[in-house]
Scaffold this active site. Structure first.
Site, short mmCIF file in Angstrom:
data_model
loop_
_atom_site.label_atom_id
_atom_site.label_comp_id
_atom_site.label_asym_id
_atom_site.label_seq_id
_atom_site.Cartn_x
_atom_site.Cartn_y
_atom_site.Cartn_z
N SER A 48 0.83 -1.20 0.00
CA SER A 48 0.00 0.00 0.00
C SER A 48 0.86 1.25 0.00
O SER A 48 1.81 1.37 0.79
CB SER A 48 -0.91 -0.01 1.24
N SER A 64 -5.62 13.31 -3.33
CA SER A 64 -6.46 14.50 -3.35
C SER A 64 -5.94 15.67 -2.55
O SER A 64 -6.35 16.80 -2.78
CB SER A 64 -7.87 14.14 -2.84
N HIS A 71 -10.98 10.61 -7.12
CA HIS A 71 -10.88 12.02 -7.50
C HIS A 71 -10.60 12.21 -8.98
O HIS A 71 -10.30 13.32 -9.42
CB HIS A 71 -9.81 12.71 -6.66
N LYS A 92 -18.60 12.66 -6.37
CA LYS A 92 -17.75 13.82 -6.66
C LYS A 92 -18.07 14.34 -8.06
O LYS A 92 -19.03 15.06 -8.24
CB LYS A 92 -16.28 13.46 -6.43
N THR A 112 -25.75 -4.41 3.94
CA THR A 112 -26.06 -2.98 3.86
C THR A 112 -27.24 -2.75 2.92
O THR A 112 -27.28 -3.32 1.82
CB THR A 112 -24.85 -2.19 3.33
N THR A 132 -6.04 14.38 8.43
CA THR A 132 -6.22 14.27 6.98
C THR A 132 -4.89 14.50 6.26
O THR A 132 -4.60 13.86 5.25
CB THR A 132 -7.28 15.28 6.50
#
Length: 407
Positions: free
Chosen positions: A137, A189, A217, A248, A277, A363
């Site tokens: 990752s 982003s 994004h 978005k 869900t 963030t």
């Protein structure tokens, strides 16, 4: 334990660090985007301009999108009525998944209630499908990807941001024959930089790894039909799993994963985040389908948005403000101090009617706090003039340095 006191202590710590988050109560105006009404804490209201929205192209206001949503509401009602497995799959969901699969040139796609859930549910499920899996990752991957990888319980290795040499070194350490997934983004982003998609695909081919890309994004924003950076660079066929959002550039709500039919069937069958869900309302699915179809056939909004982003970057750079410019549509202005970042945001809103949210830790890393502007095709030259003039004046007022950052 005094639970109330502990909660007060935790919240006060955020205030002391200057990173307590406040909601800005706005009322969007149909047909007047990006203008909105701000309902201030003192009970007053005033018109503002939104400069930090993720509705990048204004598709949440587009007549074709609204018409599709109204038609579906009139035809089916409000909700979906259940999970996808129990009465919650409709013709609208199937049409949207087919549209998404076509957008990315994949055999199938799977809808989720958000791209966060899509990342979390998919990445956490992959080790059940591939025992012994190792996930590599990028260190700046989105929180949803990090959460999914952590919840997966599989072995994970983090490579330095966009550093394919480090990624290669980590791949070389993995025992031959083990399943591998490389997870990364097309556009990060917060800085607006691009992931090295082709180089990662080359490494994946060499080491027999699967690729998982977050195009959240970028979908709707790049490529001749809005398929993202992987479509723009003619690389989508080399990506095994593509994550995207409908909230978005497409202006609605929801997330998805697009992949081979076999991969989608496996995720659908094993991911708790999908199975348990309630599905998206049919009206949301219908609106998203209309938005994707429109942006597939018309490139005008994409081009205008890119033009406005370039102009805003050029003008802010002309003021000597610290802009990191990687050529994407993201316009980050680095402040580097959480208190002053919040102060600048507050003054823009209260004195100039300009709304841009401060971006603080977690963030972004501490010391890299910023304002993140997202110009749209309908931010007019007059609105941009007002923003640039306000930033020029307030940068001095907040005693901030003017030092250009390198891209």
């Amino acid at each position: 334990m005094d639970y109330t006191a502990r909660l007060d202590q935790a919240i006060q710590g955020l205030h002391d660090e200057g990173r307590y988050r406040t909601f800005i109560d706005i009322e969007r105006k149909r047909g007047d985007f990006p203008r909105a009404t701000w309902h201030a804490p003192d009970g007053s209201s005033r018109e503002i301009t939104v400069w930090c929205g993720n509705d990048y192209l204004g598709m949440g206001q587009h007549p074709e999108v609204l018409a599709a949503m109204h038609e579906a509401i009139d035809a089916t009602g409000a909700g979906s009525g259940g999970t996808r497995n129990i009465s919650g799959t409709t013709v609208y969901h199937k049409a949207l998944e087919a549209e998404i699969a076509d957008l990315h040139g994949k055999e199938a796609a799977l809808l989720f209630t958000s791209a966060y859930i899509a990342n979390d549910a998919t990445l956490s499920t992959l080790p059940r499908l591939f025992p012994g899996l190792v996930i590599l990752s990028d260190e700046l991957n989105h929180a949803s990807m990090i959460q999914g990888i952590l919840r997966s319980g599989c072995e994970k290795r983090i490579f330095r941001h966009n550093d394919t040499a480090h990624l290669r070194a980590l791949l070389e350490e993995i025992e031959p024959g083990r399943p591998i997934v490389i997870a990364f983004e097309s556009i990060y982003s917060m800085d607006g930089d691009f992931g090295p998609i082709e180089e990662i695909c080359d490494l994946a081919d060499e080491f027999n790894a699967l690729t998982y890309i977050d195009e959240v994004h970028a979908v709707g924003m790049y490529g001749p039909r809005g398929g993202g950076v992987s479509e723009r660079d003619n690389l989508a066929h080399r990506i095994d799993m593509i994550n995207g959002t409908l909230a978005k550039a497409f202006g609605v709500m929801g997330g998805y994963v697009a992949a081979s039919a076999r991969m989608i069937d496996a995720i659908r069958s094993f991911a708790p985040g999908f199975i348990f869900t309630t599905s998206l309302p049919p009206a949301i699915a219908a609106a998203a389908t209309a938005s994707i179809r429109y942006l597939k056939r018309d490139d005008t909004l994409r081009q205008q948005q890119q033009t406005n982003a370039r102009i805003l970057k050029m003008r802010l750079k002309g003021l000597g403000l610290p802009i990191t410019d990687h050529g994407s549509h993201i316009v980050p202005v680095h402040v580097g101090n959480p208190v002053k970042c919040k102060m600048l945001s507050d003054l823009l809103l209260e004195e100039h009617g300009i709304y841009v949210q401060p971006i603080n830790f977690p963030t972004v890393p501490r010391g890299t706090e910023r304002l993140r502007f997202t110009p749209s095709p309908v931010h007019t030259p007059e609105l941009m003039n007002k923003l640039v003039e306000a930033m020029d004046a307030l940068w001095i007022q907040c005693e901030l340095n003017r030092a250009e950052l390198s891209a």
